[in-house]
Design a protein around this motif. Structure first.
Motif, mmCIF file in Angstrom:
data_model
loop_
_atom_site.group_PDB
_atom_site.id
_atom_site.type_symbol
_atom_site.label_atom_id
_atom_site.label_comp_id
_atom_site.label_asym_id
_atom_site.label_seq_id
_atom_site.Cartn_x
_atom_site.Cartn_y
_atom_site.Cartn_z
ATOM 1 N N ALA A 131 0.834 -1.203 0.000
ATOM 2 C CA ALA A 131 0.000 0.000 0.000
ATOM 3 C C ALA A 131 0.868 1.251 0.000
ATOM 4 O O ALA A 131 0.617 2.205 -0.760
ATOM 5 N N LEU A 132 1.901 1.257 0.836
ATOM 6 C CA LEU A 132 2.816 2.401 0.880
ATOM 7 C C LEU A 132 3.517 2.576 -0.465
ATOM 8 O O LEU A 132 3.643 3.697 -0.972
ATOM 9 N N SER A 133 3.950 1.471 -1.058
ATOM 10 C CA SER A 133 4.641 1.530 -2.350
ATOM 11 C C SER A 133 3.721 2.095 -3.435
ATOM 12 O O SER A 133 4.156 2.896 -4.276
ATOM 13 N N ARG A 134 2.458 1.699 -3.422
ATOM 14 C CA ARG A 134 1.521 2.176 -4.448
ATOM 15 C C ARG A 134 1.158 3.642 -4.251
ATOM 16 O O ARG A 134 0.955 4.377 -5.217
ATOM 17 N N ILE A 135 1.036 4.065 -3.000
ATOM 18 C CA ILE A 135 0.769 5.482 -2.744
ATOM 19 C C ILE A 135 1.930 6.331 -3.251
ATOM 20 O O ILE A 135 1.732 7.384 -3.868
ATOM 21 N N LEU A 136 3.155 5.877 -3.024
ATOM 22 C CA LEU A 136 4.330 6.616 -3.487
ATOM 23 C C LEU A 136 4.423 6.598 -5.007
ATOM 24 O O LEU A 136 4.654 7.633 -5.634
ATOM 25 N N GLY A 137 4.240 5.424 -5.610
ATOM 26 C CA GLY A 137 4.340 5.309 -7.059
ATOM 27 C C GLY A 137 5.699 5.762 -7.557
ATOM 28 O O GLY A 137 6.736 5.417 -6.978
ATOM 29 N N ASP A 138 5.698 6.572 -8.612
ATOM 30 C CA ASP A 138 6.958 7.071 -9.165
ATOM 31 C C ASP A 138 7.193 8.535 -8.807
ATOM 32 O O ASP A 138 8.007 9.222 -9.427
ATOM 33 N N LYS A 139 6.486 9.022 -7.776
ATOM 34 C CA LYS A 139 6.658 10.416 -7.348
ATOM 35 C C LYS A 139 7.963 10.569 -6.569
ATOM 36 O O LYS A 139 8.476 9.620 -5.994
ATOM 37 N N THR A 140 8.476 11.794 -6.526
ATOM 38 C CA THR A 140 9.701 12.061 -5.762
ATOM 39 C C THR A 140 9.450 11.890 -4.273
ATOM 40 O O THR A 140 10.250 11.277 -3.553
#
Length: 205
Positions: A131-140
């Protein structure tokens, strides 16, 4: 003394003589007194809500999964005790090795994580990490090109899961999320440039 029996806690100055516990409560109290900068003022209401939910997931769930890895798995003897107490005299190491695991395992049991199997804890932890990884995605950063207070929380937990010699399946799952590793590197360079390239043991719990 800490009003909650835990760290962090603070007192003095604008906070007065009575100690205040819990990091978020301390931050809120200081900002109410006009001290410090609001790192989240630029977030939209929706972003702030997502950040709040994320912080609670990390602090109220993932924290206990980290404790499980370090104190309730084979990593206790292999990594945790040497990393935490290896620098102390032998007799002190032995005393702490008897006392600390019992105390933390009891806390885990009372909280609920200690009642689950290792497989169940691993599965729940993997869901939270994903979930944390998906929220971050490819954003800085979590919500774009600018860090906020929720990035500080996220970085602390990613570091606890990916740094050090712990090699539980939960750690391996976190290390497999490449965007989290790159994010942690960016946060480290921004906040702690003196630690870039250093081997860090993050003592969370």
């Amino acid at each position: 003394p800490s009003p909650t029996g835990k760290i962090p806690y603070a007192w003095g100055g604008a906070l007065g003589s009575n100690a205040v516990g819990d990091s978020q409560i301390i931050i809120d109290r200081l900002q109410q007194c006009g001290i410090g900068r609001d790192l989240d003022s630029w977030l939209s209401p929706e972003q702030y809500a997502v950040g709040t939910a994320l912080r609670h997931m990390l602090e109220d769930s993932v924290y206990f999964y980290v404790l499980h890895v370090r104190w309730s798995s084979s990593e206790l003897q292999r990594v945790t005790l040497p990393a935490y107490y290896g620098h102390l005299p032998w007799i002190v190491q032995q005393a702490l090795a008897l006392f600390m695991p019992r105390m933390i395992l009891r806390a885990l049991y009372l909280q609920g994580t200690g009642r689950l199997t290792d497989e169940d804890v691993t599965r729940k932890a993997a869901c939270a990490i994903d979930a944390l990884s998906r929220i971050l995605g490819d954003k800085t950063y979590l919500f774009g090109e600018k860090p906020c207070s929720f990035d500080a929380v996220a970085y602390a937990f990613i570091a606890a899961l990916t740094q050090g010699d712990w090699d539980h399946p939960i750690n391996r799952h976190a290390r497999a999320c490449r965007n989290l590793l790159k994010y942690a590197d960016r946060m480290r360079c921004k906040l702690f440039p003196e630690l870039v390239g250093a081997v860090v043991c993050t003592k969370m719990g």
